[in-house]
Design an enzyme around this catalytic site. Structure first.
Site, short mmCIF file in Angstrom:
data_model
loop_
_atom_site.label_atom_id
_atom_site.label_comp_id
_atom_site.label_asym_id
_atom_site.label_seq_id
_atom_site.Cartn_x
_atom_site.Cartn_y
_atom_site.Cartn_z
N LYS A 22 -22.05 77.75 43.05
CA LYS A 22 -21.95 76.66 44.02
C LYS A 22 -21.53 77.23 45.38
CE LYS A 22 -17.98 74.21 44.24
NZ LYS A 22 -17.32 74.15 45.55
N ASN A 23 -20.54 78.12 45.36
CA ASN A 23 -19.96 78.60 46.61
C ASN A 23 -20.79 79.65 47.33
OD1 ASN A 23 -17.97 76.75 46.27
ND2 ASN A 23 -16.38 78.21 45.70
N ARG A 93 -16.36 69.26 52.33
CA ARG A 93 -15.88 70.01 53.49
C ARG A 93 -16.77 71.20 53.82
NH1 ARG A 93 -11.05 70.26 54.28
NH2 ARG A 93 -11.18 72.25 55.35
N CYS A 117 -7.42 67.88 52.27
CA CYS A 117 -7.89 67.54 50.92
C CYS A 117 -6.72 67.73 49.97
CB CYS A 117 -9.09 68.41 50.54
SG CYS A 117 -8.63 70.01 49.95
N ARG A 122 -5.99 72.72 55.05
CA ARG A 122 -7.28 73.40 55.25
C ARG A 122 -7.81 73.27 56.69
NH1 ARG A 122 -10.83 72.57 49.94
NH2 ARG A 122 -11.79 74.50 50.65
N PRO A 123 -7.06 73.78 57.64
CA PRO A 123 -7.50 73.71 59.04
C PRO A 123 -8.76 74.56 59.27
CG PRO A 123 -5.64 75.18 58.83
CD PRO A 123 -5.82 74.54 57.48
N VAL A 124 -9.38 74.39 60.43
CA VAL A 124 -10.58 75.17 60.77
C VAL A 124 -10.37 75.92 62.09
CG1 VAL A 124 -12.24 73.80 59.46
CG2 VAL A 124 -11.59 73.09 61.80
N ASP A 125 -9.10 76.15 62.44
CA ASP A 125 -8.79 76.78 63.73
C ASP A 125 -9.45 78.15 63.88
OD1 ASP A 125 -6.81 77.30 61.59
OD2 ASP A 125 -6.04 78.76 63.02
N ASP A 307 -9.37 79.90 42.81
CA ASP A 307 -10.17 78.90 42.08
C ASP A 307 -10.05 79.06 40.56
OD1 ASP A 307 -12.96 78.74 44.44
OD2 ASP A 307 -10.90 78.01 44.50
N ARG A 400 -18.54 68.00 40.76
CA ARG A 400 -18.79 68.64 42.05
C ARG A 400 -19.19 70.09 41.87
NH1 ARG A 400 -14.47 67.86 46.62
NH2 ARG A 400 -16.09 69.17 47.49
C1 EPZ Z 1 -13.75 78.58 50.05
O1 EPZ Z 1 -13.13 77.53 50.77
C2 EPZ Z 1 -14.20 77.97 48.73
N1 EPZ Z 1 -15.14 76.88 48.98
C3 EPZ Z 1 -12.98 77.43 47.98
O2 EPZ Z 1 -13.45 76.95 46.71
C4 EPZ Z 1 -12.01 78.58 47.74
O3 EPZ Z 1 -10.86 78.09 47.09
C5 EPZ Z 1 -11.62 79.21 49.09
O4 EPZ Z 1 -12.82 79.64 49.79
C6 EPZ Z 1 -10.69 80.42 48.92
O5 EPZ Z 1 -11.34 81.40 48.16
C7 EPZ Z 1 -16.44 77.21 49.24
O6 EPZ Z 1 -16.82 78.36 49.26
C8 EPZ Z 1 -17.37 76.05 49.48
P1 EPZ Z 1 -10.73 79.53 53.26
P2 EPZ Z 1 -12.74 77.74 52.34
O7 EPZ Z 1 -11.22 79.18 54.61
O8 EPZ Z 1 -13.73 78.62 52.99
C9 EPZ Z 1 -6.68 78.85 55.62
C10 EPZ Z 1 -13.80 75.38 45.02
O9 EPZ Z 1 -13.01 74.96 44.16
N2 EPZ Z 1 -7.52 78.67 56.81
O10 EPZ Z 1 -10.96 80.90 52.74
O11 EPZ Z 1 -12.49 76.40 52.93
C11 EPZ Z 1 -6.83 77.71 54.62
O12 EPZ Z 1 -5.98 76.65 54.97
C12 EPZ Z 1 -13.33 75.54 46.46
O13 EPZ Z 1 -14.99 75.70 44.79
C13 EPZ Z 1 -6.89 78.54 58.05
O14 EPZ Z 1 -5.67 78.57 58.16
O15 EPZ Z 1 -11.35 78.50 52.20
C14 EPZ Z 1 -6.45 78.36 53.31
O16 EPZ Z 1 -5.05 78.35 53.19
C15 EPZ Z 1 -11.91 75.00 46.65
N3 EPZ Z 1 -7.67 78.37 59.17
C16 EPZ Z 1 -6.93 79.81 53.48
O17 EPZ Z 1 -7.15 79.99 54.89
C17 EPZ Z 1 -9.05 78.33 59.09
O18 EPZ Z 1 -9.71 78.19 60.14
C18 EPZ Z 1 -8.22 80.12 52.75
O19 EPZ Z 1 -9.19 79.16 53.15
C19 EPZ Z 1 -9.66 78.47 57.82
C20 EPZ Z 1 -8.86 78.64 56.70
#
Ligand code: EPZ
Length: 422
Positions: A22-23, A93, A117, A122-125, A307, A400
């Site tokens: 999926k990811n 998301r 969520c 989960r910010p996007v900064d 995960d 999902r």
């Molecule tokens: C991906 O989410 C996966 N989703 C998640 O799987 C997975 O848990 C996660 O990576 C970590 O491996 C998909 O691939 C669709 P991140 P993503 O950005 O990209 C912080 C599942 O169950 N962060 O790596 O959203 C954030 O808050 C899902 O399949 C910032 O601070 O995760 C988190 O603490 C759940 N600022 C950490 O980084 C940002 O701009 C990791 O998040 C972006 C992220």
């Protein structure tokens, strides 16, 4: 809302062919927006998040063709709508991954902020900071991100403050069409980043270093059509390994890549299971002896995936001894703990990111509620072990990311049925 009814106590035995990741599929679908050619994707899992991403691409104006049971062909030559609406982004998301491609190809895009969520804010900064470095102007207004670049994006050297899978993917896609070279440091090294890079290369992108700490992208004027076959979902594989281990069963998983699960397989051995692998299969046996409680600390790849944290926590609940599970990636990812306690587990939170567990010899069936995708799978594992009948409600969370999970469990001998809400 559907639920699963599981009568536990039956060891899982047999063979599983996992679905596509999926990811990996979600960013690859977003990447189709980078080119006006067709992108053919095979081994696409039929899970709710993928359906939602296809719905979003359709809303944007993409033409989608389903090929056989697990293939899709996406052509975005007629994309005209450059707004990813809140109604879709809030439900999935990963929709936020269309930001980079649409900005790079069309110079303008509006994407709803995903919002928080169950597992964290989960910010996007980091996504936005990096896109600004590529020359985009980014405005936030009424919950939407509006990104513009009047000229072509410009390659830049960018270092992420936080390792982010989605951030790495969004910016890698945007940089593929930028003028000049982009070097990304402190990037995610997850296999799903490598799979996206492979698909982008099939479309003519010049990307190297994916899977290491530094990714280099030499921007191209445009990309052409391409294609790829999505690899096995490593989290689905890990989930079924945990279910077989917890029920003292024996499972053979085919058409998968043991290498990307190295740390996970070592962890299953620490629990006392027997693991055998060759280049595309994993065999786990837990038919003899007790499971040993094992401390778990999640981390970015190649560490133990966040995960799989909930699944390993469920395994610790029925392993002999005490253990600690430390979640280092998300700030609120123990929603499954209290539900496992309802099944008779002896577990509690020492802090928002540390759980302590005392293994018990028995779990008892109960009604429990799914709260997020991977938490739901840990409740399935608990229910498969528990004596008697359990009912897991709100399993749309499971749907999902797991395709036909009850059918796959039935094939392994589990007594499970889906109860459809009327
Ligand atoms: C991906 O989410 C996966 N989703 C998640 O799987 C997975 O848990 C996660 O990576 C970590 O491996 C998909 O691939 C669709 P991140 P993503 O950005 O990209 C912080 C599942 O169950 N962060 O790596 O959203 C954030 O808050 C899902 O399949 C910032 O601070 O995760 C988190 O603490 C759940 N600022 C950490 O980084 C940002 O701009 C990791 O998040 C972006 C992220």
């Amino acid at each position: 809302m559907d639920s699963l009814r599981i009568r536990g106590g039956i060891p899982l035995n047999g063979e599983l062919c996992p679905g596509g990741s999926k990811n990996a599929t979600l960013p690859i679908l977003a990447a189709t927006l980078l080119s006006s050619g067709s992108v053919d994707i095979r081994n696409v899992p039929r899970v709710r998040d993928v359906t939602l991403m296809l719905e979003l691409l359709d809303t944007l104006g993409a033409e989608i063709e389903v090929n056989g049971s697990d293939g899709v062909s996406v052509n975005t030559s007629r994309v005209h709508n450059l707004v990813a609406p809140y109604e879709l982004v809030r439900r999935m998301r990963a929709s936020f991954l269309v930001l980079g491609p649409l900005l790079a190809r069309f110079g303008q895009v509006e994407v709803s902020l995903p919002g928080g969520c169950a597992i964290g804010s989960r910010p996007v900064d980091q996504h936005l900071k990096a896109l600004r470095k590529l020359g985009a102007s980014i405005d936030l207004d009424q919950g939407y991100v509006t990104a513009r670049s009047k000229d072509r994006l410009q390659g830049a050297d960018i270092e992420f403050d936080v390792v982010t899978v989605g951030g790495t993917q969004n910016v890698m896609m945007a940089a593929s069409l930028a003028q000049g070279t982009t070097r990304l440091r402190n990037v995610a090294m997850e296999p799903e980043v490598v799979e996206l890079a492979e698909c982008l290369r099939s479309m003519g992108a010049h990307i190297s270093g994916d899977g290491t700490e530094c990714i280099t992208i030499v921007g191209q004027e445009q990309l052409h059509g391409g294609g790829c076959k999505v690899r096995a979902d490593r989290i689905e594989v890990g989930t079924f390994l945990a279910a077989a281990a917890a029920t003292h069963g024996s499972i053979r998983i085919v058409d998968c890549d043991p290498f990307v699960l190295n740390t996970v397989l070592e962890t299953f051995q620490r629990f006392g299971t027997t693991i055998k692998t060759d280049e595309s299969t994993i065999e786990l046996s837990a038919q003899h002896g007790e499971l040993r409680a094992t401390d778990i600390v999640t981390g970015v790849y190649p560490g133990i995936p966040t995960d799989l944290q909930a699944q390993f926590l469920a395994l610790n609940c029925v392993s002999r001894g005490n253990s600690r599970v430390v979640e280092t990636v998300f700030e609120n990812r123990f929603m499954h703990l209290q539900e496992l306690v309802r099944l008779g587990a002896n577990a509690s939170l020492e802090s928002p990111t540390i759980a302590v567990i005392q293994g018990v010899s028995k779990l008892r069936g109960a009604k429990v509620m799914a709260t997020d995708l991977r938490a739901s799978s840990s409740l399935v594992i608990g229910a498969l072990v528990a004596d008697g009948m359990s009912q897991i409600n709100r399993i749309y969370h499971l749907d999902r990311g797991y395709e036909r999970i009850e059918e796959k469990l039935q094939l392994l001998g589990a007594d499970v049925e889906r109860v459809r809400a009327n």
